[in-house]
Design an enzyme around this catalytic site. Structure first.
Site, PDB file in Angstrom:
ATOM      1  N   HIS A  64      -2.982  -2.787  -5.799  1.00 34.87           N
ATOM      2  CA  HIS A  64      -3.824  -1.608  -6.005  1.00 34.87           C
ATOM      3  C   HIS A  64      -4.414  -1.116  -4.691  1.00 34.87           C
ATOM      4  CE1 HIS A  64      -4.632  -1.415 -10.576  1.00 34.87           C
ATOM      5  NE2 HIS A  64      -3.448  -1.944 -10.341  1.00 34.87           N
ATOM      6  N   ASP A  65      -4.641  -2.024  -3.770  1.00 30.45           N
ATOM      7  CA  ASP A  65      -5.135  -1.632  -2.453  1.00 30.45           C
ATOM      8  C   ASP A  65      -4.053  -0.886  -1.681  1.00 30.45           C
ATOM      9  OD1 ASP A  65      -6.902  -1.548  -0.210  1.00 30.45           O
ATOM     10  OD2 ASP A  65      -5.834  -3.251   0.664  1.00 30.45           O
ATOM     11  N   VAL A  68      -2.788   3.033  -2.549  1.00 30.32           N
ATOM     12  CA  VAL A  68      -3.678   4.198  -2.526  1.00 30.32           C
ATOM     13  C   VAL A  68      -3.760   4.742  -1.102  1.00 30.32           C
ATOM     14  CG1 VAL A  68      -5.987   5.083  -3.026  1.00 30.32           C
ATOM     15  CG2 VAL A  68      -4.950   3.373  -4.520  1.00 30.32           C
ATOM     16  N   GLY A  70      -2.944   2.700   1.576  1.00 27.71           N
ATOM     17  CA  GLY A  70      -2.285   1.693   2.385  1.00 27.71           C
ATOM     18  C   GLY A  70      -3.082   0.403   2.311  1.00 27.71           C
ATOM     19  N   GLU A  86     -12.764   3.545  -4.890  1.00 32.63           N
ATOM     20  CA  GLU A  86     -11.558   3.179  -5.640  1.00 32.63           C
ATOM     21  C   GLU A  86     -11.859   2.146  -6.716  1.00 32.63           C
ATOM     22  OE1 GLU A  86      -8.328   1.899  -3.115  1.00 32.63           O
ATOM     23  OE2 GLU A  86      -8.815   3.416  -1.607  1.00 32.63           O
ATOM     24  N   PRO A 173       0.274   4.136 -10.862  1.00 29.83           N
ATOM     25  CA  PRO A 173       1.065   4.446 -12.050  1.00 29.83           C
ATOM     26  C   PRO A 173       0.422   3.894 -13.325  1.00 29.83           C
ATOM     27  CG  PRO A 173       2.439   3.570 -10.306  1.00 29.83           C
ATOM     28  CD  PRO A 173       1.026   3.340  -9.889  1.00 29.83           C
ATOM     29  N   THR A 191      -1.426  -3.695 -14.443  1.00 29.14           N
ATOM     30  CA  THR A 191      -1.530  -4.723 -15.469  1.00 29.14           C
ATOM     31  C   THR A 191      -1.939  -6.046 -14.883  1.00 29.14           C
ATOM     32  OG1 THR A 191       0.782  -5.316 -15.189  1.00 29.14           O
ATOM     33  CG2 THR A 191       0.269  -3.664 -16.853  1.00 29.14           C
ATOM     34  N   ASP A 240       3.331 -11.588 -21.276  1.00 29.62           N
ATOM     35  CA  ASP A 240       4.427 -12.553 -21.194  1.00 29.62           C
ATOM     36  C   ASP A 240       3.957 -13.826 -21.874  1.00 29.62           C
ATOM     37  OD1 ASP A 240       6.622 -14.016 -20.548  1.00 29.62           O
ATOM     38  OD2 ASP A 240       6.378 -13.908 -18.385  1.00 29.62           O
ATOM     39  N   SER A 243       3.000 -17.645 -20.574  1.00 26.17           N
ATOM     40  CA  SER A 243       3.262 -17.743 -19.125  1.00 26.17           C
ATOM     41  C   SER A 243       2.050 -17.335 -18.300  1.00 26.17           C
ATOM     42  CB  SER A 243       4.456 -16.858 -18.739  1.00 26.17           C
ATOM     43  OG  SER A 243       5.664 -17.392 -19.219  1.00 26.17           O
TER      44      SER A 243
END
Length: 321
Positions: A64-65, A68, A70, A86, A173, A191, A240, A243
């Site tokens: 996530h860093d 946005v 870089g 952010e 996304p 996620t 998952d 896991s």
């Protein structure tokens, strides 16, 4: 640990673009802070030993860093003077693991003050979180638990001074993106190991007409409906199953059986290239996932980095100097 696996696959698209950054290198702190990697690893190990589910969030935070502004540590900054950062964007409100980065930074400030950037700490913690995760391998009669993959992390990033909520909302996304959108942004859905039922629109109202996604395995839909009632915003389900503490190839098995939770999972089977990759990972002895993962993370970690005299080295990761 579905986040790690799905993120790895989509970051592979980064090999399609040129690596034009300079100034980051393996061993960057060899003379100025030689114990940096050991300190970050020990800190990460301490927290993951207490809360194993922090592994995926730490990787997710690094992603996530980077996607946005870089890899500049801007996702770590708190809002100031009424300006939302952010960290306050909806995709980032469920991020976890900031205490790991803060603890590592505090330890490094005692060892070598003003030397190591928060963005470098985040890149190292993401690597260490993955390597400290269990990889389950079947032997003849029992399961062997060994660590996940590791890789050499190029260092030398500096911290950014800007963090804007709207940029995170725009550039990260969503679980509803199709293949074209995912490949265009070279990204991954926001996620972690688990997701709330309300984010799984494929169960009850896929096209807005109260229907289910026909591309999703019916048995899996029935299983999820037992846990997720219409409008449920509190129940959490695993991306998952079973896991959440391991690093393995089970995610690809789930996707191949049309049991991925999101549209962005099933869309991997709609493209020839990505479908081939998913299917090629199903053989534990022929999988290239670990190798691809490490190479992809190195590539991602060099997106838009600040080096030289750009940016700053923060004293505290949540605040500008």
């Amino acid at each position: 640990m579905a986040t790690l696996k799905f993120l790895s696959f989509l970051i592979l698209q980064l090999f399609l673009i040129a690596n034009n950054c300079e100034g980051v290198e393996v061993g960057f702190y060899k003379k100025t802070c030689p114990n940096v990697e050991a300190i970050v690893k020990e800190t990460t190990k301490h927290y993951i030993s207490i809360a194993p589910t922090l592994a995926a969030p730490l990787l997710r935070m690094h992603f996530h860093d980077c996607f946005v502004r870089g890899c500049d540590g801007s996702v770590l900054l708190n809002s100031t003077k009424g300006n939302k950062a952010e960290k306050d964007a909806i995709p980032n409100q469920s991020l976890r693991g900031f205490q790991v980065i803060d603890a590592a930074k505090s330890a490094l400030e005692k060892e070598c003050p003003g030397i190591v950037s928060c963005s470098d700490i985040l890149a190292l913690a993401a690597r260490d979180a993955v390597s400290l995760s269990d990889q389950n391998k079947m032997s003849y009669f029992f399961v062997i638990h060994i660590n996940g993959p590791t890789w050499a992390v190029p260092l030398g990033r500096r911290d950014g001074r800007v963090s804007i909520l709207s940029e995170a909302s725009k550039n990260l996304p969503t679980p509803f993106d199709n293949f074209t959108t995912l490949k265009t942004t070279f990204g991954c859905i926001g996620t972690k190991c688990q997701r709330p039922c309300c984010s799984i629109s494929r169960l009850y109202n896929f096209t807005g007409k109260g229907d289910m996604d026909p591309n999703m395995d019916q048995n899996y839909i029935n299983h999820l409906k037992i846990k997720c009632m219409p409008g449920d915003v509190t129940t959490i389900v695993e991306m998952d199953p079973a896991s959440f503490k391991s690093f393995d190839i089970d995610y690809y098995t789930m996707v191949s059986k049309r049991r991925g939770l999101f549209t962005s999972d099933v869309t991997l089977l709609t493209n020839t290239q990505t479908k081939h990759y998913v299917l090629s990972q199903l053989n534990p002895h022929g999988s290239t996932f670990f190798k691809d993962f490490g190479e992809s993370m190195v590539k991602m970690g060099q997106i838009g980095v600040l080096t030289g005299n750009a940016g700053e080295i923060r004293k505290h990761c949540a605040f500008r100097n």
